[in-house]
Scaffold this motif. Structure first.
Motif, PDB file in Angstrom:
ATOM      1  N   THR A   9      -5.649   3.937  -7.613  1.00 50.77           N
ATOM      2  CA  THR A   9      -6.451   4.115  -8.816  1.00 50.77           C
ATOM      3  C   THR A   9      -5.724   3.563 -10.042  1.00 50.77           C
ATOM      4  OG1 THR A   9      -7.672   5.668 -10.172  1.00 50.77           O
ATOM      5  CG2 THR A   9      -5.606   6.464  -9.260  1.00 50.77           C
ATOM      6  N   ALA A  28     -14.080   6.998  -6.122  1.00 47.86           N
ATOM      7  CA  ALA A  28     -13.426   5.755  -5.734  1.00 47.86           C
ATOM      8  C   ALA A  28     -14.380   5.036  -4.793  1.00 47.86           C
ATOM      9  CB  ALA A  28     -12.102   6.053  -5.047  1.00 47.86           C
ATOM     10  N   ASP A  42     -12.821   2.562  -9.498  1.00 49.37           N
ATOM     11  CA  ASP A  42     -12.967   3.993  -9.754  1.00 49.37           C
ATOM     12  C   ASP A  42     -13.961   4.198 -10.893  1.00 49.37           C
ATOM     13  OD1 ASP A  42     -10.967   4.520  -7.862  1.00 49.37           O
ATOM     14  OD2 ASP A  42      -9.391   4.306  -9.356  1.00 49.37           O
TER      15      ASP A  42
END
Length: 162
Positions: A9, A28, A42
């Protein structure tokens, strides 16, 4: 061979570029980019719920608190579902990704190797899901042991909260 990497992320919502806060839930996703390759993005929960995006695969996670330990957030059922979802893919990157998922599932004793055959110079493994009669075919790509290790580590990193 396509060179791919699914990144951890970024801590930002792809749709709004807003920084995700510690403890905040987000989605995600794996989606295809312009080149047809898988890319992780994300999205904040709010953006995800308001925009109903079309993606290849997604999972819900949460930005950890600063003192929190990493933990696996994709369970075995989700891994198996992702493996199955990739069954008809012809894109080399996705075939490689599915093969690595299969290796992880075999190590967890969820998938079992039955036998193999060759078709037009391509090795195809016949697999069975443990505890069931469900079978699947798996293309075994030509990957060096070093490449397998690198791809496996990449997937493991994706499967841990960041």
């Amino acid at each position: 061979m396509a060179d791919w990497e699914i990144k951890k992320t970024t801590g930002f919502c792809y749709g709004t570029q807003r920084e995700l806060e510690p403890g905040e839930e987000y989605f995600a996703v794996l989606t295809e980019n312009e080149d047809g390759n898988l890319e992780r993005r994300d999205f904040s929960r709010k953006y995800w719920m308001e925009n109903q995006l079309q993606v290849f695969y997604f999972w819900k996670s949460r930005i950890p608190l600063p003192d929190e330990n990493k933990k696996t957030f994709i369970d075995d059922e989700m891994l198996l579902a992702f493996y199955e979802r990739l069954s008809d893919e012809e894109n080399e990157e996705k075939i490689n990704f599915r093969y690595i998922l299969a290796l992880i599932l075999m190590r967890k004793r969820i998938l079992k190797y039955q036998n193999s055959q060759s078709s037009d110079g391509v090795e195809i493994w016949n697999m069975r899901t443990a505890g069931t009669n469900k079978t699947s075919k798996l293309i075994k790509p030509e990957l060096s042991p070093e490449r397998i290790d690198a791809l496996t580590e990449n997937i493991r990193e994706v499967l841990l909260e960041d």
